[in-house]
Each structure stands twice: as C-alpha cells, then as structure tokens.
Design a protein around this motif. Sequence first.
Motif, short mmCIF file in Angstrom:
data_model
loop_
_atom_site.label_atom_id
_atom_site.label_comp_id
_atom_site.label_asym_id
_atom_site.label_seq_id
_atom_site.Cartn_x
_atom_site.Cartn_y
_atom_site.Cartn_z
N GLU A 170 0.83 -1.22 0.00
CA GLU A 170 0.00 0.00 0.00
C GLU A 170 0.86 1.28 0.00
N PRO A 171 1.84 1.39 -0.90
CA PRO A 171 2.75 2.54 -0.85
C PRO A 171 2.10 3.84 -1.28
N THR A 172 0.96 3.79 -1.98
CA THR A 172 0.36 5.01 -2.55
C THR A 172 -0.81 5.54 -1.74
N SER A 173 -1.11 4.91 -0.59
CA SER A 173 -2.33 5.26 0.14
C SER A 173 -2.33 6.70 0.64
N SER A 174 -1.15 7.28 0.89
CA SER A 174 -1.09 8.65 1.42
C SER A 174 -0.52 9.64 0.41
N LEU A 175 -0.45 9.24 -0.87
CA LEU A 175 0.18 10.09 -1.88
C LEU A 175 -0.86 10.74 -2.78
N ASP A 176 -0.55 11.96 -3.26
CA ASP A 176 -1.42 12.57 -4.26
C ASP A 176 -1.03 12.08 -5.65
N ARG A 177 -1.75 12.53 -6.66
CA ARG A 177 -1.55 11.99 -8.00
C ARG A 177 -0.14 12.21 -8.53
N ASN A 178 0.41 13.41 -8.33
CA ASN A 178 1.77 13.68 -8.80
C ASN A 178 2.80 12.82 -8.09
N GLU A 179 2.59 12.61 -6.79
CA GLU A 179 3.52 11.78 -6.02
C GLU A 179 3.44 10.32 -6.46
N VAL A 180 2.21 9.86 -6.79
CA VAL A 180 2.05 8.49 -7.30
C VAL A 180 2.83 8.33 -8.60
N GLN A 181 2.73 9.33 -9.47
CA GLN A 181 3.46 9.26 -10.74
C GLN A 181 4.96 9.23 -10.53
N GLN A 182 5.44 9.96 -9.53
CA GLN A 182 6.86 9.94 -9.20
C GLN A 182 7.28 8.54 -8.74
N LEU A 183 6.45 7.94 -7.90
CA LEU A 183 6.75 6.59 -7.42
C LEU A 183 6.71 5.59 -8.57
N PHE A 184 5.72 5.72 -9.46
CA PHE A 184 5.62 4.79 -10.59
C PHE A 184 6.82 4.92 -11.53
N GLY A 185 7.32 6.13 -11.68
CA GLY A 185 8.53 6.31 -12.49
C GLY A 185 9.70 5.53 -11.92
N VAL A 186 9.82 5.57 -10.58
CA VAL A 186 10.87 4.80 -9.90
C VAL A 186 10.65 3.31 -10.08
N MET A 187 9.40 2.87 -9.92
CA MET A 187 9.10 1.44 -10.06
C MET A 187 9.42 0.93 -11.46
N ASN A 188 9.09 1.73 -12.48
CA ASN A 188 9.40 1.32 -13.86
C ASN A 188 10.89 1.25 -14.09
N LYS A 189 11.65 2.17 -13.50
CA LYS A 189 13.11 2.14 -13.65
C LYS A 189 13.69 0.89 -12.99
N LEU A 190 13.22 0.59 -11.77
CA LEU A 190 13.71 -0.59 -11.05
C LEU A 190 13.32 -1.87 -11.79
N LYS A 191 12.13 -1.88 -12.36
CA LYS A 191 11.69 -3.04 -13.15
C LYS A 191 12.61 -3.26 -14.35
N SER A 192 12.98 -2.16 -15.01
CA SER A 192 13.86 -2.27 -16.18
C SER A 192 15.26 -2.76 -15.80
N GLU A 193 15.61 -2.58 -14.52
CA GLU A 193 16.91 -3.05 -14.04
C GLU A 193 16.85 -4.51 -13.58
N GLY A 194 15.66 -5.11 -13.66
CA GLY A 194 15.53 -6.53 -13.33
C GLY A 194 15.02 -6.83 -11.94
N LEU A 195 14.62 -5.80 -11.19
CA LEU A 195 14.09 -6.04 -9.85
C LEU A 195 12.68 -6.63 -9.95
N ALA A 196 12.35 -7.56 -9.08
CA ALA A 196 11.00 -8.14 -9.01
C ALA A 196 10.22 -7.38 -7.94
N ILE A 197 9.05 -6.85 -8.31
CA ILE A 197 8.28 -6.01 -7.39
C ILE A 197 6.90 -6.62 -7.14
#
Length: 503
Positions: A170-197
Amino acid sequence: MRESQPILQMTNIHKRFPGVKALSGVNFRLYAGEVHALMGENGAGKSTLIKVLTGVYVIDQGNIELENQKITVHSPQEAQAIGISTVYQEVNLCPNLSVAENIFIGREPRRFGRILWKEMNSRAQRLLWDRLQLQIDVTLPLQSYSVAIQQLVAIARALNTSAKVLILDEPTSSLDRNEVQQLFGVMNKLKSEGLAILFVTHFLDQVYEISDRITILRNGEFVGEYLADELPRIELVSKMIGKALHMLEELPKTEGKSRSITGEVMVEASALGRKGAIAPFDLTIQKGEVIGLAGLLGSGRTELARLLFGADRADQGKLQIGDSAKGVHSPRQAIDNGVAFCPENRKTEGIIDELSVRENIILALQATQGWFRTLSRKRQDEMTDEYIKALNINPPNPEQLIKNLSGGNQQKVILARWLLTDPKLLILDEPTRGIDVGAKAEIQKLVLALSTKGMSVLFISSELEEVLRVSDRIAVLRDRRKVKEMAEEQMSQQDVMQAIAGG
C-alpha cells in the motif's frame, strides 16, 4: 524479457491461527523485471501471505523458493539478508534521523568504530540519484520531507541491502496523483533493471497502470493468476468479491422502502473533500432516504462518512445539515446537528468493553447532556430496557459487560446508543460485518423501519446484495472518488459492479 523461471515461487501455502484458516493452498510466483499486483478484499489473506514470505509467520505447510533454492525464513531481518525487502504503507523509519542515517541505519560505514559521516552522506546521495533519480539533501532529517520522499527513502534503504524482491505494501495510500506518478517512475526504472516487485494496493486504476500480472486471493484461498492486460476490470472485481457475472440477478426490492421520502433535504455536501483522503464530492440526502455507498475496500467509503461526521476535517467544500447554517468541523458539532455514526471497527471505535450494556447505551446521550447533568439511574434503566426489547439484544441483561456479548449484539448496543440521541442522519459503516445471518436481517429491517419514520441513513457495506436491499439510491466510489450515483430504477448488481470496476 522475462526469465523462464520465476525468481520467487510460493506453492500450496497453508497458515492457520486458532479458529481461523488464514491461508489455504495459496500459490504465488514473481519474475525478475516485473510488477506483480496482489489483490483481494479485506481478510483475503494478502497481509498474511506477505508476513509468511518475510518471516513474521512460519508456514504450516507448503514451499517457498528463491532463485530455485528452497528457503525457510524466520524473521524480517533474515528475509532482508537473502534479498527480500518490504516497504510498508506507514513508513517505518526514524523521522528524527537524517535521510542518510535512515538508509544506512545498522550498516553505517565505520573506521576504528567511528562512523564515517562524509562517506555515508556521499554514498546515500549517490544511491538516491543512481537508482531513483532523486536529488535531495541527505543530511536533513527525514521528517522535513513529504511522505512521498519518505517512501522513496524507504525504497532506497531496501535497495541498499541488495534486494532481489521488493514488496510495496500500500505505498500510494497517502500520496497525491503527482507523487504516485513519481513513485511509478521509480518502479518502472527498477523493473527495467531486473528487480522483481510485489505491489499491494486497493486502487484499480493504479493496478492497471503499473502492473504486469495480477494474483487474486479471496477468503484465504488462491483464485488465480492473470496477465493484467488480459483481465477486464469487471472480471477482476467479480473474482475479488466472489460473484460470477452470469450469476448476477436482480434482488427483490423491499416493499415500502421509499414511502417516507418527502424531498426535504437533510444533508447537502457540495465539493466536500480532504486532500489525501477523498476527492471533492457532491451528495444530497433527503429526509427518510437511505443512501448506500458501494465500492471496494479502500475506495473512500469510510473517508466520506468521517467527513460527514466531522471525525476528519474537510479542507475544501461545504457541508450543511438540515437548516443549520453552521458547518460540521468536529464530532461534537455533528452530534449537535443530529448526526450519529456507528463506525466500522466496533471493537476499537465503538464499544467500551469494560463497561456494561447499560453504560454503553447511554454514553452518547449523556455526552450531549453534559457530564454535570447526569441522567438519573431510573431514566438510564428505562431507556436501556426499552432498546434491549426493541432491538432484541441478547442476553437481555443491562448490567452484563458488553465484551461478553456476541458481535451482532454488540452492534445492536452501538445502534441503541445512537438511536437514543434521536438523530436526523444515521451513518452505518459496515454494520453487519462479522455477525450472523439472523442479526444481519434484523439490522437491515431496522434500517428500513427507521427510514419510514423519517430518519435519513447512510449505509456502507462490502456486500452488494445488502446495499441494494436497503438503499433508495447508491453512490459508487472508486479510488477515493465518487464516480457514479444511481437511482433505484437503475440499481442492479451488474451495473454497480461495472461502476466499481470502471475503465
């Protein structure tokens, strides 16, 4: 490209607690370089599965494999050591320490026993930029940054332990829309590096925006694993709540349900909202009307109810109760305006378990009277006896400690407490959760009886059949936003589920 073998595989997982089967035959697999959403309603087993994986609980039966090696994890520290890290909804770091200290806590670079502060700060700065594209002053206290930045710092700490599997609960429960997009950008980068999320959320839009695959649990059992782009939203909702589309049928309407609705407005919310809790919404409730709130867990139903009761303060919009020109900014003001609220969690927010049935029933009325105008014992006994009979509270002993009553009877006591105040609006948040079928039917009948006498009711339930049975209108919520309102002639399970699913 996904590897042919999952990096993590959980097979036939069973976990029991005294009197409760928490997990039964659950399977889960996670590949490197993917975001895998774990979905399910409250009590589905998501948290238990994560705690089994991270060593909080020991499984009773089943196998867990990490990189094709069978593992047995005995603690979160052990899970972290082998590459399984978790970032929780509530950031569990030390807000008074610096960002760098939080990232390296327990693993600070040292020489001759002394912390190398300059090296630690430099490494923290480099880690945040290289892995997360985040540039902040790592020497400042963590509490000086937003919740979104704190989440990213927690992720950086997890990555600093050489994580192979990252669990985001539940990492996005306290985030606004812009903050969620910032987190998703990080998640996509980590995914591209081979991390399993492994991603746990209640927000359907976010699931489809970021996830590659979805695993659904229901009542502690494995429902299935699906590719996100091959699972329609309506089917996801159906599988989560256990209602197959072809089985959806219209429920017979309760006779006489709308007889007392006169058009007199009892509650009017205009663009009422609270940042981080629920988007601005409009809602009108007429005298004698039952409004149902439908939506999945986390959709914003409780947040809406708490705004109407003043338990949370709105930061935008306007709320008017009856003909009062004053707003509602606290529960006391709400009660003075004729609003009563039976909360979802009766154990922690409803009953006072060391008090008797009588003492619990007269609590709200005594509060409105003021503590220096004590209700006489004779009056207390008369009112308590009246409601014990009216609501069929069992055992019918006003001096019985409420903690010794069944869940259904505890719920009736809370109802009696608020009915004594003669409210104009009664808010019922999950009034039938965890109680038997007979008690459910009695509470539903009571709601309808109260509405015919002119009381307005806001009825919240996870059971669609129940919402449909008692409501004159239904407001549907999704992802903390009111997305649709349905009149009685439009209400069917399939229509409501379609609105909940959206897309």
